[in-house]
Design an enzyme around this catalytic site. Structure first.
Site, PDB file in Angstrom:
ATOM      1  N   ASP A   1       0.867  -1.175   0.000  1.00 48.43           N
ATOM      2  CA  ASP A   1       0.000   0.000   0.000  1.00 48.43           C
ATOM      3  C   ASP A   1       0.901   1.222   0.000  1.00 48.43           C
ATOM      4  OD1 ASP A   1      -1.733   2.087   0.433  1.00 48.43           O
ATOM      5  OD2 ASP A   1      -2.748   1.168   2.151  1.00 48.43           O
TER       6      ASP A   1
ATOM      7  N   ASN B   1       2.166   4.703 -11.524  1.00 47.21           N
ATOM      8  CA  ASN B   1       0.791   4.762 -12.003  1.00 47.21           C
ATOM      9  C   ASN B   1      -0.240   4.774 -10.880  1.00 47.21           C
ATOM     10  OD1 ASN B   1      -1.506   4.237 -14.021  1.00 47.21           O
ATOM     11  ND2 ASN B   1      -1.590   2.408 -12.725  1.00 47.21           N
TER      12      ASN B   1
ATOM     13  N   TYR C   1      -8.143  16.119  -6.417  1.00 50.97           N
ATOM     14  CA  TYR C   1      -7.417  15.249  -7.345  1.00 50.97           C
ATOM     15  C   TYR C   1      -6.633  16.080  -8.354  1.00 50.97           C
ATOM     16  CZ  TYR C   1      -6.753  11.932 -11.204  1.00 50.97           C
ATOM     17  OH  TYR C   1      -6.212  11.165 -12.219  1.00 50.97           O
TER      18      TYR C   1
ATOM     19  N   LYS D   1      -2.511  16.199  -9.230  1.00 51.41           N
ATOM     20  CA  LYS D   1      -1.953  15.909 -10.543  1.00 51.41           C
ATOM     21  C   LYS D   1      -1.211  17.110 -11.118  1.00 51.41           C
ATOM     22  CE  LYS D   1      -3.069  11.638 -10.708  1.00 51.41           C
ATOM     23  NZ  LYS D   1      -2.009  10.603 -10.624  1.00 51.41           N
TER      24      LYS D   1
END
Length: 269
Positions: A67, A93, A158, A162
């Site tokens: 994890d 990823n 999010y 990014k």
């Protein structure tokens, strides 16, 4: 990797390898002859994937059930990145989104997002670059998102995570290039994966033309890496979208910002 370099027999490490873009990277790289270190949380699923890739392509595979939102998980993968045989391609990823706007979110959920989307990417990239720059060879692909180019989903953190991944990859890529090492941010748009389903995000209202295929995203990424790009945006339609996000007046973007994702059930992490 540069298109003029052989890939057979080299080792690549992929996080979030069992689904979506990560699985597409695993399949493409195995077909090209890469040996693979596959990383994900589900050990059973990892083992099945490793057996399938070895059986189909004859490559060696290792698995790490970890994890990456935890220090222990990151440490496990860092150890393999620093070990032999050397990892010559790292694909960061693994990542998550939340089905909860920030004003209804929790510190625990937001921290987990940052630890997986940002902290793990930083740690594993640094671990890889230490050895890659010493060898004067290697590459890192950090999977980011078109979402990082603009805050168009109110309350979503999010996109902020990014934005960090893309900026980080560009900056680190510039410093690693003199050592013969490439770092690139891969910024796809909506891609057919398990990503939204796992987050509990209903994408049924998203137009079909906006969706990308994971295998095509990987093909574009590897081609752009070979060209030495710092940022890869697959598909002409998302290249146009990024151009708009970068150059449109801020006031216009603020007016059109809305959460188009829809939600499954009540808001939850």
């Amino acid at each position: 990797m540069p298109s003029d370099q052989p890939t057979a027999g080299r080792w690549a490490l992929i996080t979030g390898a069992t689904a979506g873009i990560g699985a597409a990277f695993a399949g493409r790289l195995a077909a090209d002859g890469w040996h693979l270190v596959l990383v994900a949380r589900d050990g059973t699923r990892l083992a099945a994937q490793a057996a399938e890739l070895t059986g189909r392509y004859g490559v060696e595979t290792e698995t790490i059930a970890a994890d990456l939102s935890t220090d222990d998980g990151c440490a496990q993968v860092e150890q393999r990145v620093a070990a032999t045989p050397p990892v010559e391609l790292l694909v960061n990823n693994a990542g998550i989104s939340l089905n909860t706007p920030f004003l209804r979110s929790s510190v625990a959920d937001e921290t987990r997002l940052l630890r997986l989307n940002v902290h793990a990417v930083m740690r594993l990239t640094l671990a890889a670059l230490v050895t890659m720059t010493e060898r004067r060879n290697g590459a890192v692909i950090n999977v980011s998102s078109v979402a990082g180019f603009g805050a168009l989903m109110p309350g979503s953190t999010y996109s902020a995570s990014k934005a960090w991944v893309t900026n980080f990859s560009e900056s680190v890529g510039q410093s690693a290039r003199p050592f013969g090492v490439r770092v690139m941010a891969l910024c796809p748009g909506y891609t057919r994966t398990e990503f939204h389903q796992r987050a509990g995000i209903d994408m049924s209202k998203t137009p079909e033309w906006m969706w990308l295929n994971a295998a095509d995203v990987v093909d574009d990424a590897l081609r752009d890496l070979g060209k030495g790009k710092f940022v890869s945006v697959p598909s002409w339609k998302y290249k146009l979208a990024v151009a708009g996000l970068r150059h449109a007046p801020r006031g216009l973007l603020d007016r059109v910002a809305r959460d188009t994702r829809g939600r499954i059930g009540r808001d939850r992490g």
